[in-house]
Write a protein that holds these residues in place. Structure first.
Motif, PDB file in Angstrom:
ATOM      1  N   TRP A 133       0.775  -1.173   0.415  1.00  0.00           N
ATOM      2  CA  TRP A 133      -0.331  -0.160   0.269  1.00  0.00           C
ATOM      3  C   TRP A 133       1.110   1.230   0.212  1.00  0.00           C
ATOM      4  O   TRP A 133       0.535   2.134  -0.152  1.00  0.00           O
ATOM      5  CB  TRP A 133      -0.868  -0.070   1.717  1.00  0.00           C
ATOM      6  N   GLU A 134       2.346   0.886   0.310  1.00  0.00           N
ATOM      7  CA  GLU A 134       2.878   2.034   0.311  1.00  0.00           C
ATOM      8  C   GLU A 134       3.182   3.345  -0.956  1.00  0.00           C
ATOM      9  O   GLU A 134       3.270   4.288  -1.304  1.00  0.00           O
ATOM     10  CB  GLU A 134       4.468   1.810   1.217  1.00  0.00           C
TER      11      GLU A 134
ATOM     12  N   VAL B 111       0.819  11.818   7.104  1.00  0.00           N
ATOM     13  CA  VAL B 111       0.060  12.029   6.122  1.00  0.00           C
ATOM     14  C   VAL B 111       0.348  13.414   5.795  1.00  0.00           C
ATOM     15  O   VAL B 111       0.656  13.225   4.420  1.00  0.00           O
ATOM     16  CB  VAL B 111      -1.460  12.347   7.045  1.00  0.00           C
TER      17      VAL B 111
ATOM     18  N   GLY C  76      -0.115  11.918   2.585  1.00  0.00           N
ATOM     19  CA  GLY C  76      -1.126  11.667   1.872  1.00  0.00           C
ATOM     20  C   GLY C  76      -1.676  12.791   1.354  1.00  0.00           C
ATOM     21  O   GLY C  76      -3.126  12.309   1.329  1.00  0.00           O
TER      22      GLY C  76
ATOM     23  N   GLU D  91      -8.257   4.174  -2.217  1.00  0.00           N
ATOM     24  CA  GLU D  91      -7.292   4.684  -0.680  1.00  0.00           C
ATOM     25  C   GLU D  91      -7.336   5.823  -0.136  1.00  0.00           C
ATOM     26  O   GLU D  91      -6.516   5.273   1.266  1.00  0.00           O
ATOM     27  CB  GLU D  91      -6.743   5.372  -1.958  1.00  0.00           C
ATOM     28  N   LYS D  92      -8.413   6.416   0.226  1.00  0.00           N
ATOM     29  CA  LYS D  92      -8.444   6.699   1.082  1.00  0.00           C
ATOM     30  C   LYS D  92      -9.223   6.599   2.394  1.00  0.00           C
ATOM     31  O   LYS D  92      -8.998   6.689   3.745  1.00  0.00           O
ATOM     32  CB  LYS D  92      -9.513   8.502  -0.121  1.00  0.00           C
TER      33      LYS D  92
ATOM     34  N   HIS E  47      -8.732   3.279   3.004  1.00  0.00           N
ATOM     35  CA  HIS E  47      -7.501   2.421   3.752  1.00  0.00           C
ATOM     36  C   HIS E  47      -6.622   3.787   4.700  1.00  0.00           C
ATOM     37  O   HIS E  47      -6.424   2.918   5.624  1.00  0.00           O
ATOM     38  CB  HIS E  47      -6.659   2.194   2.251  1.00  0.00           C
ATOM     39  N   ASP E  48      -6.355   3.984   3.943  1.00  0.00           N
ATOM     40  CA  ASP E  48      -5.448   5.093   5.112  1.00  0.00           C
ATOM     41  C   ASP E  48      -6.337   6.242   5.837  1.00  0.00           C
ATOM     42  O   ASP E  48      -5.600   6.996   7.213  1.00  0.00           O
ATOM     43  CB  ASP E  48      -4.997   6.939   3.834  1.00  0.00           C
ATOM     44  N   TRP E  49      -7.909   6.025   6.064  1.00  0.00           N
ATOM     45  CA  TRP E  49      -8.305   6.870   7.125  1.00  0.00           C
ATOM     46  C   TRP E  49      -9.150   6.221   7.829  1.00  0.00           C
ATOM     47  O   TRP E  49      -9.697   7.119   8.580  1.00  0.00           O
ATOM     48  CB  TRP E  49      -9.004   8.496   6.279  1.00  0.00           C
TER      49      TRP E  49
ATOM     50  N   THR F 284      -7.404   8.565  13.923  1.00  0.00           N
ATOM     51  CA  THR F 284      -7.074   9.168  12.601  1.00  0.00           C
ATOM     52  C   THR F 284      -7.297  10.799  12.545  1.00  0.00           C
ATOM     53  O   THR F 284      -6.930  11.594  11.914  1.00  0.00           O
ATOM     54  CB  THR F 284      -7.513   9.073  11.387  1.00  0.00           C
TER      55      THR F 284
END
Length: 377
Positions: free
Chosen positions: A35-36, A228, A232, A263-264, A266-268, A330
């Motif tokens: 995911w990076e 982030v 991000g 993606e968001k 996943h990240d948030w 988050t």
């Protein structure tokens, strides 16, 4: 004037989506890419297989269980969902979603907010819920002119609540809503009884000394916010500078639109949940993505980022309206910073959930909203 509205996506649009999904040209990927570097190809292929099986009509019918309308405010078509409570003393409450969200993210909290009695809660905590689609998002289309920034949206919401006959109401929001809702309280303080926030993503607007002597929890928030900011924010740079260019790929490829939003998620979402579907029901997530796809709003939703980067009239000064904040994992919110701009009367921090709290922790968000507004009714 309010015009009744129901969501009815034409069958040829569904057929076209499925054909495009089947004909996806997949990109090459580095071996073992995680995911990076963005959404992994193999993972996205599995989600696309689910999208091909997913039944949009089930979710369309679920949304259509609630009254919906369109109206024109300040030259713009505004779509709204209006969930009325059976309780006569219910407090009106306007909910504002963000990007990449939609009114669909509120489906899990509409019932408990409007009809607490049916969920074993106190009927005195009931709300009449108004959930508009932000201009350029969902069914508030087409976006008919530039200039729709946060302040203009707040003014439109004030007019919308007046048009609905609500002279005393609350405001709640996350993401875009965490900016628009406080602005609504500042421009309409005679009618807004309180503002409740979650899901702010902005790096803390600190002054010298603000990061000295932080608690362990706030130190962790700062470290996460720094991460982030470093890794991000590419999506925001693109959407705030060249929203039209990035939209060509997103409006032509449903897989591109899916990856951009996935993606968001996943990240948030809650950092202890490894994959988006560990935090949010995958079909609910696909409903959100499908709304962006069927309404072709990749460019017009990104436009909000562009508008808020442009010079604009100063926002009204610090709020005098009571404000409550629910902080989920988050969220970078720090009380000693936010209280400069907000009249904070409620603050709660949770160890479960994430940026999309209405989807990830609807029980916690619902109860926090009830708790905040209880003394303000």
């Amino acid at each position: 004037m309010l015009e009744p509205f129901q969501i009815a996506i034409p069958q040829p649009d569904l057929d076209d989506l499925h054909q495009r999904l089947r004909n996806t040209r997949w990109p090459a990927a580095l071996p073992s890419a995680g995911w990076e570097r963005g959404v992994p190809v193999e993972y996205l292929q599995r989600v696309v297989e689910r999208w091909l099986e997913y039944d949009w009509r089930v979710w369309e019918a679920r949304l259509n269980e609630y009254e919906q309308f369109t109206t024109r405010i300040d030259g713009q078509r505004i779509h709204l969902l209006h969930a009325r409570s059976p309780e006569p003393a219910a407090l009106p409450l306007i909910l504002t979603h963000g990007w990449p969200g939609s009114i669909a993210e509120f489906l899990e909290i509409l019932g408990p907010l409007t009809d607490p009695r049916a969920y074993g809660a106190d009927p005195a905590d009931a709300f009449h819920v108004v959930a508009p689609s932000v201009p350029g998002h969902g069914f508030s289309v087409p976006l008919e002119e530039p200039g729709w920034n946060h302040l203009r949206i707040a003014r439109a919401w004030a007019e919308l609540m007046s048009r609905l006959g609500y002279t005393r109401y609350g405001a709640q929001g996350g993401d875009t809503g965490s900016v628009v809702s406080p602005l609504l309280g500042r421009i309409d303080p005679d009618h807004v009884v309180g503002v409740h926030l979650n899901g702010g993503l902005a790096f803390p607007a600190a002054q010298p000394g603000d990061f000295d002597n932080l608690s362990a929890r706030d130190q962790a928030k700062l470290a996460a916010a720094e991460h982030v900011r470093a890794t991000g924010t590419g999506y925001a740079e693109l959407q705030s500078t060249k929203p039209q260019t990035v939209s060509f790929g997103l409006s032509d490829s449903p897989v591109g639109q899916l990856a951009w939003i996935l993606e968001k998620f996943h990240d948030w979402t809650d950092p202890v949940r490894p994959l988006p579907e560990d935090a949010v029901d995958l079909d609910h997530l696909l409903t959100d993505v499908s709304i962006y796809w069927f309404t072709n709003t990749s460019a017009t939703s990104a436009n909000l980022y562009y508008e808020n980067r442009q010079p604009a009239e100063p926002a009204p000064g610090p709020s005098r309206v009571p404000t409550g904040v629910a902080v989920f994992p988050t969220d970078p919110a720090m009380r000693h910073i936010l209280e400069r701009e907000h009249h904070l009367s409620h603050w709660a921090e949770y160890s479960r959930g994430g940026h999309f709290a209405a989807l990830e922790a609807p029980d916690l968000l619902t109860e926090d909203i009830r708790t905040f507004f209880r003394p303000l009714r």
